[in-house]
Scaffold this active site. Structure first.
Site, PDB file in Angstrom:
ATOM      1  N   CYS A  46      30.036 -63.299 -16.079  1.00  0.00           N
ATOM      2  CA  CYS A  46      28.681 -62.936 -15.680  1.00  0.00           C
ATOM      3  C   CYS A  46      28.158 -61.492 -15.721  1.00  0.00           C
ATOM      4  CB  CYS A  46      28.459 -63.484 -14.207  1.00  0.00           C
ATOM      5  SG  CYS A  46      28.555 -65.423 -14.019  1.00  0.00           S
ATOM      6  N   ASN A  51      21.294 -69.233 -13.020  1.00  0.00           N
ATOM      7  CA  ASN A  51      22.321 -68.489 -13.411  1.00  0.00           C
ATOM      8  C   ASN A  51      22.576 -68.634 -14.877  1.00  0.00           C
ATOM      9  OD1 ASN A  51      24.471 -66.751 -13.678  1.00  0.00           O
ATOM     10  ND2 ASN A  51      25.771 -67.440 -11.909  1.00  0.00           N
ATOM     11  N   HIS A  60      22.370 -59.035 -11.658  1.00  0.00           N
ATOM     12  CA  HIS A  60      22.491 -60.397 -12.019  1.00  0.00           C
ATOM     13  C   HIS A  60      21.761 -61.332 -11.265  1.00  0.00           C
ATOM     14  CE1 HIS A  60      24.927 -63.774 -13.627  1.00  0.00           C
ATOM     15  NE2 HIS A  60      25.773 -64.008 -12.371  1.00  0.00           N
TER      16      HIS A  60
HETATM   17  N1  ACO Z   1      22.979 -80.377  -2.648  1.00  0.00           N
HETATM   18  C1  ACO Z   1      23.168 -80.999  -1.593  1.00  0.00           C
HETATM   19  N2  ACO Z   1      24.363 -80.450  -0.731  1.00  0.00           N
HETATM   20  C2  ACO Z   1      25.297 -79.851  -1.358  1.00  0.00           C
HETATM   21  C3  ACO Z   1      25.072 -79.264  -2.585  1.00  0.00           C
HETATM   22  C4  ACO Z   1      23.974 -79.701  -3.370  1.00  0.00           C
HETATM   23  N3  ACO Z   1      23.675 -79.193  -4.654  1.00  0.00           N
HETATM   24  N4  ACO Z   1      26.291 -78.576  -2.846  1.00  0.00           N
HETATM   25  C5  ACO Z   1      27.129 -78.671  -1.672  1.00  0.00           C
HETATM   26  N5  ACO Z   1      26.457 -79.421  -0.934  1.00  0.00           N
HETATM   27  C6  ACO Z   1      26.858 -79.762   0.322  1.00  0.00           C
HETATM   28  C7  ACO Z   1      28.454 -79.615   0.441  1.00  0.00           C
HETATM   29  O1  ACO Z   1      29.070 -80.958   0.076  1.00  0.00           O
HETATM   30  C8  ACO Z   1      28.720 -79.386   1.941  1.00  0.00           C
HETATM   31  O2  ACO Z   1      28.567 -80.711   2.621  1.00  0.00           O
HETATM   32  P1  ACO Z   1      29.482 -81.021   3.975  1.00  0.00           P
HETATM   33  O3  ACO Z   1      29.074 -80.078   4.878  1.00  0.00           O
HETATM   34  O4  ACO Z   1      28.975 -82.323   4.190  1.00  0.00           O
HETATM   35  O5  ACO Z   1      30.852 -80.948   3.480  1.00  0.00           O
HETATM   36  C9  ACO Z   1      27.455 -78.479   2.528  1.00  0.00           C
HETATM   37  O6  ACO Z   1      26.265 -78.956   1.287  1.00  0.00           O
HETATM   38  C10 ACO Z   1      27.667 -77.119   2.345  1.00  0.00           C
HETATM   39  O7  ACO Z   1      28.582 -76.802   1.250  1.00  0.00           O
HETATM   40  P2  ACO Z   1      28.708 -75.393   1.096  1.00  0.00           P
HETATM   41  O8  ACO Z   1      29.690 -75.033  -0.254  1.00  0.00           O
HETATM   42  O9  ACO Z   1      29.562 -74.960   2.298  1.00  0.00           O
HETATM   43  O10 ACO Z   1      27.545 -74.709   0.950  1.00  0.00           O
HETATM   44  P3  ACO Z   1      26.917 -73.120   1.076  1.00  0.00           P
HETATM   45  O11 ACO Z   1      26.238 -72.765   2.174  1.00  0.00           O
HETATM   46  O12 ACO Z   1      28.360 -72.206   1.009  1.00  0.00           O
HETATM   47  O13 ACO Z   1      26.115 -73.019  -0.373  1.00  0.00           O
HETATM   48  C11 ACO Z   1      26.399 -72.083  -2.557  1.00  0.00           C
HETATM   49  C12 ACO Z   1      26.889 -73.147  -1.524  1.00  0.00           C
HETATM   50  C13 ACO Z   1      25.141 -71.947  -2.848  1.00  0.00           C
HETATM   51  C14 ACO Z   1      27.341 -72.299  -3.887  1.00  0.00           C
HETATM   52  C15 ACO Z   1      26.930 -70.630  -1.656  1.00  0.00           C
HETATM   53  O14 ACO Z   1      28.122 -70.767  -1.581  1.00  0.00           O
HETATM   54  C16 ACO Z   1      26.832 -69.565  -2.767  1.00  0.00           C
HETATM   55  O15 ACO Z   1      25.673 -69.174  -2.951  1.00  0.00           O
HETATM   56  N6  ACO Z   1      27.878 -68.891  -3.452  1.00  0.00           N
HETATM   57  C17 ACO Z   1      27.887 -67.870  -4.058  1.00  0.00           C
HETATM   58  C18 ACO Z   1      28.452 -68.539  -5.383  1.00  0.00           C
HETATM   59  C19 ACO Z   1      27.323 -68.462  -6.590  1.00  0.00           C
HETATM   60  O16 ACO Z   1      26.146 -68.020  -6.674  1.00  0.00           O
HETATM   61  N7  ACO Z   1      28.016 -68.582  -7.816  1.00  0.00           N
HETATM   62  C20 ACO Z   1      27.427 -68.464  -8.969  1.00  0.00           C
HETATM   63  C21 ACO Z   1      28.386 -68.112 -10.014  1.00  0.00           C
HETATM   64  S1  ACO Z   1      29.286 -66.418  -9.523  1.00  0.00           S
HETATM   65  C22 ACO Z   1      28.140 -65.442 -10.052  1.00  0.00           C
HETATM   66  O17 ACO Z   1      27.671 -65.585 -11.117  1.00  0.00           O
HETATM   67  C23 ACO Z   1      28.416 -64.159  -8.997  1.00  0.00           C
END
Ligand code: ACO
Length: 324
Positions: free
Chosen positions: A117, A281, A251
């Site tokens: 990225c 993204n 980004h």
């Molecule tokens: N839809 C519905 N539920 C979902 C989804 C989805 N797409 N994805 C995960 N869940 C569920 C999980 O299974 C979990 O359920 P559980 O509690 O029953 O186990 C629950 O939602 C919470 O999951 P988490 O992974 O803890 O969710 P979080 O609040 O951390 O959000 C996310 C996930 C959006 C990916 C977050 O961690 C984030 O924004 N991280 C940054 C990573 C990012 O943006 N990466 C992009 C690439 S890296 C870059 O370019 C910098």
């Protein structure tokens, strides 16, 4: 009085998005998710998906044509092509070589950059160094990705986050004593956390393409402080500060990361360009796509002070300050 030096001036930007729009609602028909969940946590509503037979080099080619048109330049005027991508058409040659062939260019050089990225920001710093060291006069820098080909469409934790697209920038050498063009850049990598965000396949390991694997919370935790570090470093190196900034072009991974980084850097949201809602993204394409949108709609103008930043797999992170 500052002395006359070679500076890397931005001549134009351009972009290309595949036609097919995939909305969150449509995704919710194939994986257990919802528009509400995705939008709340990421700010994403929809993304573009490249058509069957439409490759990264095709997206890059269209963005390049747009940038050339916007600069009123022809292919003859370009002496280096750099493509930042993690999703090349082939293992080799470089996607840049394929873009060169599509553009009908036979002179100069072309190569790819792989910093996931952060690739486009690494590309800006690389292009700036090539220009300042007189290795090139006019560079076509492209960020292009078809992440749809490396996400696991059954994994709701990753497939909702990414999209396809391409953005381009033309940088050219100018001898000047003005404070213009690329003013400073800061690049970082720390491979210690490579397994927090990676693809579980590759030429030399599995012989397969693999799929994106991510520990989302870990990425989030690192992202904001990493972004702060490089942006702060660029301000220190250039002698500018966040009060002087006209535009912040981060980004586009996640709206919550963008908001948290902006808050920590004391950059108001009115000065921040956000496209993640429509593009998701697009990895190395996200910053030039956002730039292209903000230049196209008249927000970024000549003379503006613009900060680019990105963070991604590796981990890699970087920032560049540009006087437009
Ligand atoms: N839809 C519905 N539920 C979902 C989804 C989805 N797409 N994805 C995960 N869940 C569920 C999980 O299974 C979990 O359920 P559980 O509690 O029953 O186990 C629950 O939602 C919470 O999951 P988490 O992974 O803890 O969710 P979080 O609040 O951390 O959000 C996310 C996930 C959006 C990916 C977050 O961690 C984030 O924004 N991280 C940054 C990573 C990012 O943006 N990466 C992009 C690439 S890296 C870059 O370019 C910098």
């Amino acid at each position: 009085m500052s002395k006359i030096e070679i500076k890397s001036i931005v001549r134009s930007v351009g972009s290309y998005l595949p036609k097919r729009i995939l909305t969150n609602d449509e995704l919710a028909k194939t994986v257990d998710t919802s528009d509400e969940w995705i939008f709340q946590r990421t700010g994403i509503h929809e993304r573009r998906i490249a058509a069957k037979g439409e490759f990264t080099s095709d997206l890059a080619y269209h963005a390049a044509i747009d940038a050339l048109k916007n600069a009123n330049l022809s292919t003859n005027d370009i002496d280096l092509i750099i493509v930042a991508t993690t999703t090349p058409d082939l293992t080799f040659p470089s996607t840049a070589a394929l873009v060169q062939q599509k553009l009908g260019i036979h002179h100069g050089a072309a190569f790819d950059i792989q910093a996931v990225c952060s690739g486009f920001v690494f590309g800006v710093a690389t292009a700036d160094s090539y220009i300042k060291n007189q290795l090139a006069k006019r560079i076509l820098l492209i960020g292009a990705e078809t992440f749809s080909r490396i996400v696991d469409w059954n994994d709701r934790t990753t497939c909702v986050l990414f999209g396809d697209g391409a953005g381009a920038m033309i940088l050219e050498a100018k001898e000047t004593d003005e404070d213009v063009g690329v003013l400073a850049s800061s690049l970082r990598t720390d491979g210690a956390d490579w397994d927090k965000l990676y693809v579980d396949g590759g030429v030399s390991s599995t012989g397969t393409i693999g799929h994106v694997k991510m520990q989302g919370k870990e990425v989030f935790k690192h992202a904001v402080s990493m972004i702060f570090d490089v942006v702060d470093d660029v301000f220190a190196k250039s002698g500018h500060n966040s009060d002087e900034l006209d535009w912040f072009v981060p980004h586009q991974a996640n709206k919550r990361i963008i908001d948290a980084a902006g808050k920590k850097l004391k950059i108001p949201s009115e000065k921040t360009v956000v496209t993640v809602q429509k593009h998701a993204n697009t990895s190395a394409a996200s910053v030039p796509l956002a730039l292209s949108q903000a230049v196209g709609d008249g927000r970024i103008k000549k003379g503006d002070l613009v900060m680019l930043e990105a963070m991604g797999g590796g981990f890699t992170w970087g920032a560049s300050l540009i006087r437009w």
